[in-house]
Write a protein that holds these residues in place. Sequence first.
Motif, short mmCIF file in Angstrom:
data_model
loop_
_atom_site.label_atom_id
_atom_site.label_comp_id
_atom_site.label_asym_id
_atom_site.label_seq_id
_atom_site.Cartn_x
_atom_site.Cartn_y
_atom_site.Cartn_z
N ILE A 134 23.17 55.29 59.80
CA ILE A 134 22.62 56.78 60.66
C ILE A 134 23.28 56.98 61.97
N GLU A 135 23.30 57.75 62.28
CA GLU A 135 24.31 58.64 63.12
C GLU A 135 23.21 58.05 64.83
N PRO A 136 23.63 57.91 65.78
CA PRO A 136 23.36 58.26 67.35
C PRO A 136 21.77 59.12 67.74
N THR A 137 22.14 60.67 67.27
CA THR A 137 22.20 61.48 67.36
C THR A 137 20.52 61.69 66.44
N SER A 138 20.28 60.93 65.99
CA SER A 138 19.00 61.05 64.35
C SER A 138 18.04 60.18 65.36
N THR A 139 16.34 61.23 65.68
CA THR A 139 15.54 60.16 65.58
C THR A 139 15.01 59.06 64.71
N TYR A 140 15.58 58.37 64.20
CA TYR A 140 15.49 57.56 63.01
C TYR A 140 16.77 56.15 63.92
N TYR A 141 17.58 56.85 64.43
CA TYR A 141 18.58 55.49 65.08
C TYR A 141 17.98 54.44 65.87
N LEU A 142 17.04 54.59 66.10
CA LEU A 142 16.26 53.55 67.13
C LEU A 142 15.44 52.49 66.34
N SER A 143 14.83 52.64 65.32
CA SER A 143 14.19 52.52 64.27
C SER A 143 15.47 51.29 63.47
N ALA A 144 15.94 51.92 63.21
CA ALA A 144 17.68 51.28 62.07
C ALA A 144 18.21 49.98 62.44
N ARG A 145 18.59 50.49 64.91
CA ARG A 145 19.08 49.33 64.82
C ARG A 145 18.09 47.62 65.33
N LEU A 146 16.71 48.67 65.50
CA LEU A 146 16.11 46.86 66.27
C LEU A 146 15.56 46.24 64.08
N ASN A 147 15.98 47.60 63.53
CA ASN A 147 15.29 46.58 62.19
C ASN A 147 16.78 45.77 61.76
N MET A 148 18.41 46.52 61.73
CA MET A 148 19.42 45.92 62.15
C MET A 148 19.35 44.87 63.07
N ALA A 149 18.70 45.05 63.39
CA ALA A 149 19.05 43.15 64.65
C ALA A 149 18.05 42.38 64.11
N ILE A 150 16.99 42.90 63.57
CA ILE A 150 15.93 41.97 62.58
C ILE A 150 16.56 41.69 61.59
N ALA A 151 17.56 41.89 60.41
CA ALA A 151 18.35 41.54 59.38
C ALA A 151 18.80 40.67 60.26
N ASN A 152 19.53 40.89 60.79
CA ASN A 152 20.36 39.85 61.31
C ASN A 152 20.39 38.38 62.25
N ILE A 153 18.75 38.19 62.58
CA ILE A 153 18.09 37.18 62.52
C ILE A 153 17.12 36.68 62.16
N ARG A 154 17.06 37.51 60.39
CA ARG A 154 16.36 36.29 59.86
C ARG A 154 17.56 35.46 58.69
N GLN A 155 18.77 36.10 59.27
CA GLN A 155 20.04 35.22 58.15
C GLN A 155 20.67 34.19 59.35
N GLY A 156 19.65 34.07 60.28
CA GLY A 156 20.45 33.47 61.02
C GLY A 156 22.01 33.56 62.38
N TRP A 157 22.58 34.88 62.29
CA TRP A 157 22.78 35.17 62.74
C TRP A 157 22.56 36.07 64.57
N TRP A 158 22.21 35.11 65.36
CA TRP A 158 22.17 35.69 66.35
C TRP A 158 22.51 36.30 67.03
N SER A 159 24.07 35.98 67.33
CA SER A 159 24.57 36.88 68.05
C SER A 159 24.91 38.33 68.25
N ASP A 160 25.54 38.26 66.60
CA ASP A 160 25.06 40.21 65.41
C ASP A 160 24.33 40.58 66.53
N ALA A 161 22.95 39.91 65.96
CA ALA A 161 21.56 40.38 66.94
C ALA A 161 21.86 40.35 68.15
N HIS A 162 22.05 40.19 68.90
CA HIS A 162 21.51 39.92 70.25
C HIS A 162 22.40 41.33 70.57
N ILE A 163 23.59 41.30 70.13
CA ILE A 163 25.21 42.36 70.51
C ILE A 163 24.46 43.74 69.85
#
Length: 487
Positions: free
Chosen positions: A217-246
């Motif tokens: 999902i492109e940074p110019t998209s209106t869906y970008y922020l939702s994608a980044r938040l969900n992507m971080a949560i997906a990493n947290i759910r798997q225990g990949w804390w460092s990736d989520a924080h970055i």
Amino acid sequence: MFFSRHLKNRTDCKNRPAPRRTVVALMLTLLSAVSHAAPIDNGKDETALLIESTEQKQQQFSANFQAFLLTQPQWSSQKQSAIEPLLSAVKQHITDNNSLLAINAIFNNMALLHEHYDHRNIPYFINILLNQNNIKTARVLFEPIKHQGDQAFISHTTYRFATFSFKQNEWQKTRQLLDSIMNELVDEDYQHALLMQGVSLQKLQKHRDSIAYYEKIEPTSTYYLSARLNMAIANIRQGWWSDAHIIIQNTLKSAEAAEQEEALNRLYLTLGYSLLSQQNYRDARDNFRNISANSLFANRALLGITLAAANQNDFVGALNSANILKAKQTYELPVDESRLLTPYFYEKLQQPTTASAGYLEAINYYQKRVTEVQSLIDSDIELKNHPIKINTYVTLEIENNPLNLSADYPDYFFENYAQLKSYAEYFENSDNETIKNEYEQLNNQYQTTIVKMVRSLLRKRVEQLNSYMAQSRFGLARLYDNNLVDN
């Protein structure tokens, strides 16, 4: 690629020993489980079956209502001989905030629309039908397109049905619809489809697979922020804390985040609690402080500051923020919890008399709250006295007890209930008792189901309050035991 760059961080996280469990950390675990966890699907319970039954009745009623309107000269739409005048009439109804008459214009011209099934505006008509939950008429309109339309047109129309399925929380169906059309979609439709694919995979517990869609999902998209938040949560759910924080830290620096304050607040909240769970209390505290005071997440941020300060042994700071929460004129869960935390902090500050009085006050407070909430559960709950608010979340407040209906139930159910009110004016001068009775029965079933949901949420609140009361009693008993030993 993102995966390979941070593989070491993931491995380190998986091999890290379990964090030390303090009393405050255990409180954090309890609150997080209550406030943030996605509901677990253990099959359809009674409420889920009621929701499904009500939605089926609503869709049937919607079709019956359109047939009824055709018998009412004052409401019935005209038959058109071409798509353009029909499009003009439908758009005028939408401009006038009258979706039901817009749908009736479509309903009364189905023969024309079938004749021109490949007209470029057919997806627009289908979208109006779906927005009003008139799925049956939308499917009838889609039939000739499926059998005779070209692939691009089929894909463009299927995207509308995928969006509807996504809104209905039909995750597997959404994926099936999108899988066959992704390559045909362009611009924001494609970006939206990527987000729907990612969220659907997450809801199906396939967090790793969802990340690949979010990354596109492109940074110019209106869906970008939702994608980044969900992507971080997906990493947290798997225990990949460092990736989520970055991911969150980089997103916080983006121009897109700066333009959407509440999205920014949610990013800070997610990062704050994630850091807190990893015992990075200083950074967690800093992130919570960035959340605006008028945010939906303000009280949760205050609680986060309280817990972070306590884990840093800054009990004066923890007490100050807990007292701010305690003074709030609402019964949100963080506010209720502050009654348990304040005497604990006085105890840690070596003020046993104040702590003892605080625990007694908390016990009395929770006893009173349990009695009040149980009284609400046993009372006749009239929805007209407790309006449902549909915003970022679907909420309802009953005697200063705010309930987040979105946390446990699908938003579309309440949106469809809100739309139901718009039907009433068309029955005022009609003697058609059949459609009136159908409307009343449907309205009653919606209200009965929602009241059942409200009572269920209130019962959960009683459980939480009883838990806090038990912890307050334990704190008081511990304090007495310590005093006996000291004496």
